[in-house]
Write a protein that holds these residues in place. Sequence first.
Motif, PDB file in Angstrom:
ATOM      1  N   TRP A  21      82.712  19.084 -63.081  1.00  0.00           N
ATOM      2  CA  TRP A  21      81.543  18.378 -62.754  1.00  0.00           C
ATOM      3  C   TRP A  21      81.522  16.865 -63.198  1.00  0.00           C
ATOM      4  O   TRP A  21      81.363  15.954 -62.486  1.00  0.00           O
ATOM      5  CB  TRP A  21      80.388  18.932 -63.127  1.00  0.00           C
ATOM      6  CG  TRP A  21      79.869  20.370 -62.699  1.00  0.00           C
ATOM      7  CD1 TRP A  21      80.344  21.507 -63.201  1.00  0.00           C
ATOM      8  CD2 TRP A  21      79.084  20.631 -61.412  1.00  0.00           C
ATOM      9  NE1 TRP A  21      79.793  22.578 -62.391  1.00  0.00           N
ATOM     10  CE2 TRP A  21      78.838  21.983 -61.433  1.00  0.00           C
ATOM     11  CE3 TRP A  21      78.513  19.645 -60.654  1.00  0.00           C
ATOM     12  CZ2 TRP A  21      78.169  22.561 -60.449  1.00  0.00           C
ATOM     13  CZ3 TRP A  21      77.647  20.356 -59.333  1.00  0.00           C
ATOM     14  CH2 TRP A  21      77.708  21.758 -59.367  1.00  0.00           C
ATOM     15  N   GLN A  32      84.154  14.869 -61.222  1.00  0.00           N
ATOM     16  CA  GLN A  32      83.642  14.637 -59.955  1.00  0.00           C
ATOM     17  C   GLN A  32      82.658  13.401 -59.846  1.00  0.00           C
ATOM     18  O   GLN A  32      82.612  12.722 -58.901  1.00  0.00           O
ATOM     19  CB  GLN A  32      83.074  15.818 -59.215  1.00  0.00           C
ATOM     20  CG  GLN A  32      84.068  17.003 -58.778  1.00  0.00           C
ATOM     21  CD  GLN A  32      83.467  18.202 -58.087  1.00  0.00           C
ATOM     22  OE1 GLN A  32      82.268  18.373 -58.369  1.00  0.00           O
ATOM     23  NE2 GLN A  32      84.317  18.893 -57.446  1.00  0.00           N
ATOM     24  N   LEU A  50      78.846  16.996 -55.383  1.00  0.00           N
ATOM     25  CA  LEU A  50      79.555  17.591 -56.381  1.00  0.00           C
ATOM     26  C   LEU A  50      79.189  19.260 -56.761  1.00  0.00           C
ATOM     27  O   LEU A  50      77.997  19.995 -56.178  1.00  0.00           O
ATOM     28  CB  LEU A  50      78.707  17.184 -57.788  1.00  0.00           C
ATOM     29  CG  LEU A  50      78.555  15.858 -57.882  1.00  0.00           C
ATOM     30  CD1 LEU A  50      77.833  15.379 -59.191  1.00  0.00           C
ATOM     31  CD2 LEU A  50      79.756  14.951 -57.955  1.00  0.00           C
ATOM     32  N   ASP A  51      80.256  19.971 -56.773  1.00  0.00           N
ATOM     33  CA  ASP A  51      79.951  21.514 -56.625  1.00  0.00           C
ATOM     34  C   ASP A  51      80.793  22.098 -57.853  1.00  0.00           C
ATOM     35  O   ASP A  51      80.542  23.397 -58.176  1.00  0.00           O
ATOM     36  CB  ASP A  51      80.616  22.016 -55.288  1.00  0.00           C
ATOM     37  CG  ASP A  51      82.293  21.572 -55.138  1.00  0.00           C
ATOM     38  OD1 ASP A  51      82.727  21.173 -56.042  1.00  0.00           O
ATOM     39  OD2 ASP A  51      82.963  21.925 -54.061  1.00  0.00           O
ATOM     40  N   GLY A  52      81.445  21.447 -58.842  1.00  0.00           N
ATOM     41  CA  GLY A  52      81.975  22.270 -59.991  1.00  0.00           C
ATOM     42  C   GLY A  52      83.333  22.649 -59.592  1.00  0.00           C
ATOM     43  O   GLY A  52      83.707  23.298 -60.524  1.00  0.00           O
TER      44      GLY A  52
END
Length: 215
Positions: free
Chosen positions: A42, A45, A58-60
């Motif tokens: 995270w 990103q 953002l999706d980790g």
Amino acid sequence: MKKILLPFLLAAIGLTAVLPSSMAVAAPAPTIQYGNNSGDVWDIQFRLQMLGYYNQSLDGRFGNATTQAVRQFQRDYGLKADGIAGPQTWRVLKKVSVNADELTMLARAVHGEARGEPYTGKVAVAAVVLNRMQSPLFPDTVAGVIFQPRAFTAVDDAQYWLKPDEIAYAAAWDAVRGWDPTNGALYYFNPDTATSAWIWTRQQTGKIGKHIFAV
């Protein structure tokens, strides 16, 4: 307000402020690469998104988009373009970007120091913080610069802790993205209220709103 920034700025506004003591010594980020989904993903990103390298949500998850963003960043900064975020990549990335908490800290500094200033003047205050991070004369972290004793009036008089508005976040974002209307300034002051004779000895780089900027 730039529409493309609004979702990220609104998310940042909701973050809890980090106290300076927790920012003083940051633990080194571990090496992360394709397939990782730790909290550091995270972070990277967010930083790459701020710099314009990562244009996804953002999706980790460290997938293909993150890998390609890391590679492009590495190419642009003369690093080995392997798409792996190791110690050297992290070191450079942290020098030229901020994380979500640091963005909030910049926005608080902008709001506390430059309320009532034109938008360019707000960006300029954030730019001075970032310029100090690059200078050997100052600490190399956002927290270190902002909380250096007697560095900023807003910290001394507690206006730093006022809730920043969206414009302050936008100004901080623009500064991190590379806009420096101060021409590399390390200092600024209001000539109508400045009491330091020393500040007048600095080479001035320009005036924006009520502030004179200098190196």
